[in-house]
Scaffold this active site. Structure first.
Site, PDB file in Angstrom:
ATOM      1  N   TRP A 128      -4.179  -5.119  -8.420  1.00 18.18           N
ATOM      2  CA  TRP A 128      -3.013  -4.157  -8.390  1.00 18.18           C
ATOM      3  C   TRP A 128      -1.872  -4.704  -9.346  1.00 18.18           C
ATOM      4  O   TRP A 128      -1.100  -5.521  -9.212  1.00 18.18           O
ATOM      5  CB  TRP A 128      -2.209  -3.857  -7.127  1.00 18.18           C
ATOM      6  CG  TRP A 128      -3.165  -3.216  -6.090  1.00 18.18           C
ATOM      7  CD1 TRP A 128      -3.389  -1.789  -6.071  1.00 18.18           C
ATOM      8  CD2 TRP A 128      -3.951  -3.900  -5.047  1.00 18.18           C
ATOM      9  NE1 TRP A 128      -4.335  -1.749  -5.263  1.00 18.18           N
ATOM     10  CE2 TRP A 128      -4.808  -2.801  -4.510  1.00 18.18           C
ATOM     11  CE3 TRP A 128      -4.113  -5.021  -4.689  1.00 18.18           C
ATOM     12  CZ2 TRP A 128      -5.678  -3.132  -3.413  1.00 18.18           C
ATOM     13  CZ3 TRP A 128      -4.975  -5.557  -3.704  1.00 18.18           C
ATOM     14  CH2 TRP A 128      -5.587  -4.355  -3.115  1.00 18.18           C
ATOM     15  N   HIS A 157       0.306   1.533  -4.628  1.00 15.63           N
ATOM     16  CA  HIS A 157      -0.757   2.345  -3.864  1.00 15.63           C
ATOM     17  C   HIS A 157       0.045   3.144  -2.793  1.00 15.63           C
ATOM     18  O   HIS A 157       1.102   2.916  -2.441  1.00 15.63           O
ATOM     19  CB  HIS A 157      -2.005   1.737  -3.250  1.00 15.63           C
ATOM     20  CG  HIS A 157      -1.493   0.417  -2.627  1.00 15.63           C
ATOM     21  ND1 HIS A 157      -2.502  -0.462  -2.494  1.00 15.63           N
ATOM     22  CD2 HIS A 157      -0.523  -0.154  -2.289  1.00 15.63           C
ATOM     23  CE1 HIS A 157      -2.035  -1.533  -1.987  1.00 15.63           C
ATOM     24  NE2 HIS A 157      -0.881  -1.358  -1.778  1.00 15.63           N
ATOM     25  N   GLN A 161      -1.451   9.428  -5.772  1.00 16.33           N
ATOM     26  CA  GLN A 161      -2.542   8.914  -4.932  1.00 16.33           C
ATOM     27  C   GLN A 161      -2.220   9.722  -3.544  1.00 16.33           C
ATOM     28  O   GLN A 161      -1.391  10.019  -2.976  1.00 16.33           O
ATOM     29  CB  GLN A 161      -2.542   7.256  -4.656  1.00 16.33           C
ATOM     30  CG  GLN A 161      -3.723   6.591  -4.207  1.00 16.33           C
ATOM     31  CD  GLN A 161      -3.701   5.113  -4.238  1.00 16.33           C
ATOM     32  OE1 GLN A 161      -2.868   4.639  -3.392  1.00 16.33           O
ATOM     33  NE2 GLN A 161      -4.640   4.569  -4.615  1.00 16.33           N
ATOM     34  N   VAL A 184      -9.153  -3.735   4.538  1.00 16.90           N
ATOM     35  CA  VAL A 184     -10.236  -3.181   5.137  1.00 16.90           C
ATOM     36  C   VAL A 184     -11.315  -4.094   5.234  1.00 16.90           C
ATOM     37  O   VAL A 184     -11.649  -4.719   4.286  1.00 16.90           O
ATOM     38  CB  VAL A 184     -10.757  -1.501   4.728  1.00 16.90           C
ATOM     39  CG1 VAL A 184      -9.665  -0.517   4.884  1.00 16.90           C
ATOM     40  CG2 VAL A 184     -11.211  -1.755   3.241  1.00 16.90           C
ATOM     41  N   ALA A 236      -9.410   4.012   7.000  1.00 17.20           N
ATOM     42  CA  ALA A 236      -8.405   4.298   6.119  1.00 17.20           C
ATOM     43  C   ALA A 236      -9.138   4.577   4.565  1.00 17.20           C
ATOM     44  O   ALA A 236     -10.315   3.916   4.557  1.00 17.20           O
ATOM     45  CB  ALA A 236      -7.510   3.079   5.724  1.00 17.20           C
TER      46      ALA A 236
END
Ligand code: ZN
Lengths: 341, 793
Positions: free
Chosen positions: A154, A172, A212, A255, A309
């Site tokens: 990112w 995000h 997003q 995650v 997610a």
């Protein structure tokens, strides 16, 4: 008295024959049968007559009234028929219609709605969050510590880096996972649309600003199979039931296991082309099971609760769906582009 | 990471085609971006042996070479003066597709006559084969190259370009990818055989290593190799380095790179003779300077870790070596470093100098300290074998950061909780074992799993679950739908409200736009918007600040669009970002809209007309009517808008926004040529609380109303809203419509007439003329008293 009635009848009937428009017919009705009409006055005057005449005159007057009403109706119909029989002037039906101005929602808004609606139907609540975020919510609480190499995923636009609360433009919508879980207890099911920012030079496929949509579901008993089922359902709704959907392993620090979801390329049908870089597949979103460290961080017990997610880029999906070759169209706002949606 | 399949084959039996391997690697987390074949186009190209070289009868610079191709001999014209009898060369027959040096395109080789001699083939350079740009002479193959073998079989390769995710430091290595390959194809991988003789003196006599800052250096291993001869590395090694995207330099540098690619652990070679006393110290920098091998003098700070000799820094730990101890052509003794440094520190240092090297990229992803010794021994072996060195006896190994890793408990319950399916214990053991995990069965439903040292990314049961799922295949997991209860949804009034407003405005014919929230300083300054929040690393000066007003964004889009749109009607609902002390900014939702240029297009029934104030106001009235809110407009001033043509938008006595004509001077500054331009702006957060939900419905009137028209003579400056307010506040008045406004010659100067159509109505009866007259007389008296309005007959 009866004579007078007959005179009224004759003149009324005669007059009626000469009338050929609806307005005049109504005037005629008022003149004879209106509140102050001739016939009405006769009827009103009945009480002044001797009792033995009343009945005969009354019944004659009523007969005349019924007769005149019937004649009126017939005459009205005749007038209408005559009008229609003459026909209306023909017009050029091919001339353009009088324009009604038309507005449209920005395609991004339309797609955000379409996606949120798909998840709303699965019980997800739509929430929004701040675009200017702290380093904590954007990274640390998502299992991305300072100086972690995953931060390279990112490229970040910073507002300040060194103060007590380093702040940035969220890269995000994932920070809202943490904010939502901090504010409520499971079960949680939310989707979060919003603007995100990356330090990325703009070209046909990259934008520094984009939309997003984040999704999060946490509860007892939520599994990877549920993640697959929910996202497959979503993909079919958005891209059509005939699309093939593929899950492959990928890495996002917040995650585990991590997932990259693709659909089969709708240009080449999986044979390989430029759009899909010859792979036959097009990535549409990243997902996974919420990392235990993220759950722990918000005070959820990862032994009890699990969740999934996901996050997807709105413009990217629009580009895929409509074959748009340049992401810069979305912020250029050229009306010739916007009017096509 | 570019991985040569030939190299992989050294350590694992690659039993599936490259495309299939690429697919399996991709599905299991190592995305293969490209599969490149080296030699796929080498039909009719083979290994040849030069038997004789004769002078060309007609040309001094050409020779005739007779080449043995294995049972067949060919004679061709050769222009390269360096070809020698007995060389193994690359021979292209007629029909081969070679790259033309002039245009870089492939061209089929045809029989040719060169100065009268027929030539049916060609001895090739690297460029003709498309493996390099270099046209410097023909390729000379190693002496053991098998004569007549197709070149594709001899030196063809397939290269997988893998995007390794940041967690998998182990896959930034050939061995790591070989291990994945083995697990994905049901094979077993082998490790390189590392054996070499240590014929030199005890290393401890010549080298000493001291770690001062053990929090930043967990292990430091070193070997010493003397009597090395610097030269080029062998051709096979160079080929693999090139396939991996690295440039061959010299045998020592190439070996450190080669072994780094093979093991994933960086190494550094020092010229031992330039290290006084062979003393190495690993410490934080003092304020000192270091000239790195890229010839840049760098100021290093005390938070950076360096390798130092007696007196000075000689390398930036894990990032780049220093010039003073760099290996050169004259180097004879090598001190080889293989160490483990703190990942965050390496990352910070490399970022501070913007030097992201292959080494730093590996260190920052987190390497196991265990890896250092294995890697060092492999590199030492290759230096001994390929650079003719003599290894000192022993290895220096300082290892303050030794840490034991505890086994992870993996229960069936956890696996099912995460994946949603049962997986048999022996199946889990099998998958984990192929990846190098050690499994002990604790009970029928619990495993104790030892994590191999190279998997620094695995520490939790879910990490193991991912390993099982990704190797088994995500496609093996079923799909189910969420079955738990749907949580109670909370209300998000702003979200719904924004959507409602968007829909109404679109219904009014307006086009929604979405613009950048980042703007330039000037964009905001031109209209005197509040001071914005700046970015420390903007992409450009026109995206350096978070907007504090939407007006510049909307105006810029008018300017962009007006060339091709005679009339514009656009709006945006977006955020402004206002500074707030000690807190994240205040993000406020704003609606900004504009109507500009022509209201109507040229059309057979319409005449082109320009928009005016009442177009903008009409949109707003429709908006508020649709929202069920009573709105008032009062003349006001606004710095961006024309005075006397601007109104505050008022709901419940609160100003929620403004509407007016854009000041032409400001329009000009935003390069807008449309005229006129009307702008409105509404603060969504102020308006939202004033929107009430629908109350009880009121009955449709059962008794007919009575309509009266009145015309009022007034002073020209009396706002019509005041007249309207008095009329509306009159009892029994149910509807009011202003149907005419007149100013002109027929009136005394300074006067106007307003004509209203008023409906009087009662809920419970039909009103008589008398009642209506009475009510209207009262109303006219109030109008006269308050506004000096006179009824005109
Ligand atoms: Zn395709």
């Amino acid at each position: 008295m009866l004579d007078e009635l007959n005179k009224i009848k004759d003149s009324a009937t005669l007059e009626l024959q000469g009338i050929s428009d609806l307005k005049a017919l109504d005037d005629w009705r008022v003149a004879y049968m209106g509140r102050k009409g001739k016939l009405t006055q006769v009827l009103r005057g009945l009480s002044d007559l001797p009792i033995d005449q009343r009945k005969a005159v009354g019944s004659a007057a009523n007969d005349i009234k019924t007769l005149l009403e019937a004649e009126l109706k017939g005459r009205q119909q005749a007038v209408k028929d005559a009008k229609l029989a003459g026909g209306l002037d023909a017009i050029d039906v091919t001339l353009p219609g009088r324009p009604v101005s038309l507005g449209r929602l920005h395609p991004t808004t339309q797609m955000v709605r379409e996606i949120c609606d798909a998840f709303s139907a699965m019980g997800f609540e739509v929430v929004e969050g701040p675009e200017v975020e702290s380093d904590y919510y954007n990274f640390e609480a998502l299992n991305i510590p300072k100086d972690h190499p995953a931060r390279d995923m990112w490229d970040t636009i910073w507002i300040n880096r060194d103060q007590t609360i380093p702040t940035l433009l969220r890269t995000h919508t994932s920070p809202m996972q943490v904010r939502v879980m901090e504010q409520r207890q499971p079960p949680v099911r939310v989707v979060v649309p919003g603007r995100c920012y990356r330090y990325e030079a703009t070209d046909a496929t990259h934008e520094s600003v984009f939309f997003q949509i984040e999704g999060l579901a946490v509860d007892k008993g939520i599994t990877f199979a549920d993640l697959k089922g929910s996202l497959f359902e979503f993909a079919k709704r958005l891209f059509g039931a005939e699309r093939k959907v593929r899950f492959r392993c990928d890495y996002f620090p917040f995650v585990e296991p991590g997932v990259d979801m693709s659909i089969d390329c709708f240009v080449c049908g999986g044979k390989g082309c430029r759009l899909c870089s010859n792979t036959g597949w097009i990535e549409i979103l990243g997902a996974g099971m919420v990392h235990p460290n993220v759950l722990k961080g918000v005070g959820y017990d990862p032994e009890v609760y699990t969740g999934f997610a996901f996050g997807l880029g709105v413009e990217r999906i629009l580009m895929l769906k409509h074959g748009i070759d340049d992401i810069r169209h979305f912020y250029a706002n050229d009306l010739r582009f916007l009017k096509q949606f | 990471m570019k991985v040569s399949v030939n190299w992989l084959k050294d350590y694992v039996d690659v039993s599936v085609p490259a495309d299939e391997l690429a697919h399996r690697l991709t599905m299991s987390g190592n995305e293969v971006e490209a599969v490149d074949s080296v030699g796929a186009s080498w039909d009719n190209v083979l290994v040849g042996h030069v038997l004789t070289l004769e002078p060309h009868p007609d040309a001094d610079r050409l020779r005739l070479a007779t080449v043995e191709l294995g049972g067949e001999q060919m004679t061709v014209v050769c222009g390269d003066p360096n070809v020698k009898v007995d060389d193994k060369i690359v021979f292209a027959r007629v029909g081969a597709k070679l790259i033309d040096g002039h245009n870089g395109k492939a061209r089929e080789l045809k029989p040719a006559k060169i100065r009268g001699i027929a030539s049916s083939g060609m001895i090739c350079s690297e460029m003709e084969l498309g493996i390099s740009e270099s046209h410097d002479g023909i390729i000379v193959l190693p002496a053991d190259a098998p004569i007549g073998m197709p070149l594709a079989d001899y030196m063809g390769d397939t290269v997988l370009d893998i995007t390794v995710t940041p967690n998998r430091a182990d896959c930034l290595s050939v061995l790591g990818v070989a291990r994945e390959t083995a697990a994905l194809t049901g094979k077993t991988m082998s490790m390189p055989t590392v054996e070499y003789s240590e014929l030199g003196d005890d290393i401890n006599k010549s080298v000493s290593v001291q770690i001062d800052d053990a929090d930043l250096c967990y292990r430091y291993c070193a070997s010493l190799i003397k009597d090395v001869k610097i030269g080029p590395s062998p051709e096979w090694m160079q080929r693999r380095l090139i396939a991996s995207g690295m440039r061959p330099i010299s045998n020592i540098v190439d070996i450190t790179n080669y072994v780094m690619l093979e093991y994933g652990q960086p190494l550094h070679a020092f010229d031992y003779n330039k290290l006084p006393g062979g003393k190495i110290t690993v410490r934080r920098a003092k304020d000192e300077k270091l000239t790195t091998i890229d010839d840049v003098e760098r100021k290093i700070t005390s938070d950076m870790l360096v390798i130092a000799d007696d007196s000075k820094a000689i390398a930036l730990a894990g990032v780049m070596g220093g010039q003073s101890s760099e290996v050169s052509d004259n180097t004879t003794s090598i001190l080889l470093e293989c160490a483990n440094f703190n990942r965050e520190n390496v990352r910070r240092t490399s970022q501070a100098f913007k030097m992201r090297s292959e080494a730093s990229l590996r260190f920052e992803k987190g390497l196991s300290p265990e890896l250092a010794l294995y890697t060092l021994r492999r590199a030492t072996q290759l230096i001994v074998e390929l650079a003719g060195g003599v290894a000192a006896k022993g290895i220096v190994d300082v290892y303050p950061g030794r840490a034991d890793r505890l086994p992870i408990s993996l229960t069936d319950v956890k696996v099912k909780q995460v994946l949603g399916i049962d997986i048999a214990q022996d199946e889990m053991v099998m998958v984990l074992a192929t990846l190098g995990f050690g499994c002990k069965v604790k009970s029928k439903s619990e495993l104790l799993v030892e994590v191999p040292y190279w998997r620094t990314d695995v520490s939790l049961p879910v990490d193991l679950i991912e390993e099982i799922a990704r190797i088994t295949g995500y496609d093996q997991i079923p799909t189910t739908l969420l079955s738990s209860e749907i949580p109670q949804n909370e209300l998000h009034p702003m979200l719904t409200f924004k959507d409602r407003v968007r829909d109404i405005l679109v219904g009014c014919g307006m086009q929604e736009i979405i613009t950048y929230s980042l703007v330039g300083w000037q964009d905001l300054a031109k209209i005197g918007a509040p001071d914005p929040i700046g970015l420390i690393n903007p992409l450009s000066t026109d995206q350096q600040y978070l907007r504090t007003s939407l007006r510049p964004s909307v105006m810029m889009k008018i300017a962009d669009n007006e060339k091709h749109e005679p009339g514009l009607s656009i709006f945006e609902i977006g955020r402004t970002y206002l500074k707030r002390d000690q807190n994240l900014p205040d993000e406020r939702e704003i609606l900004c809209g504009s109507l500009a240029g022509q209201r109507t297009q040229r059309q057979w029934q319409l005449r082109p007309e320009h928009v005016d104030f009442y177009d903008a106001k009409g949109v707003l009235e429709t908006l508020f009517d649709s929202l069920g809110v009573r709105v008032n407009f009062e003349a006001c001033d606004d710095a961006t808008l024309v005075s006397g043509r601007t109104a505050a938008i008022i709901v419940d006595k609160q100003v929620v926004g403004v509407v007016g004509q854009l000041d032409p001077h400001i329009a000009e500054q935003y390069d807008i040529s449309s005229d006129p331009v009307y702008l409105f702006e509404i603060k969504m957060d102020k308006l939202l609380p004033l929107i009430r939900s629908m109350g009880e419905y009121s009955r449709i009137a059962r008794f007919p109303g009575s309509t009266r028209d009145i015309s009022l003579l007034l002073d020209i400056d009396v706002p019509s809203s005041k007249v309207q307010d008095i009329i509306e506040d009159t009892k029994l008045v149910s509807e009011v419509a202003l149907f005419d406004v007149y100013t002109g010659d027929k009136l005394p100067s300074g006067k106007k007439t307003l004509a209203y159509s008023i409906v009087y109505q009662a809920p419970d009866r039909t009103l008589t003329d008398k009642e209506v007259n009475k009510v209207q007389d009262g109303m006219l008296k109030r109008l006269q008293k308050t506004l000096a309005a006179v009824l005109r007959q």
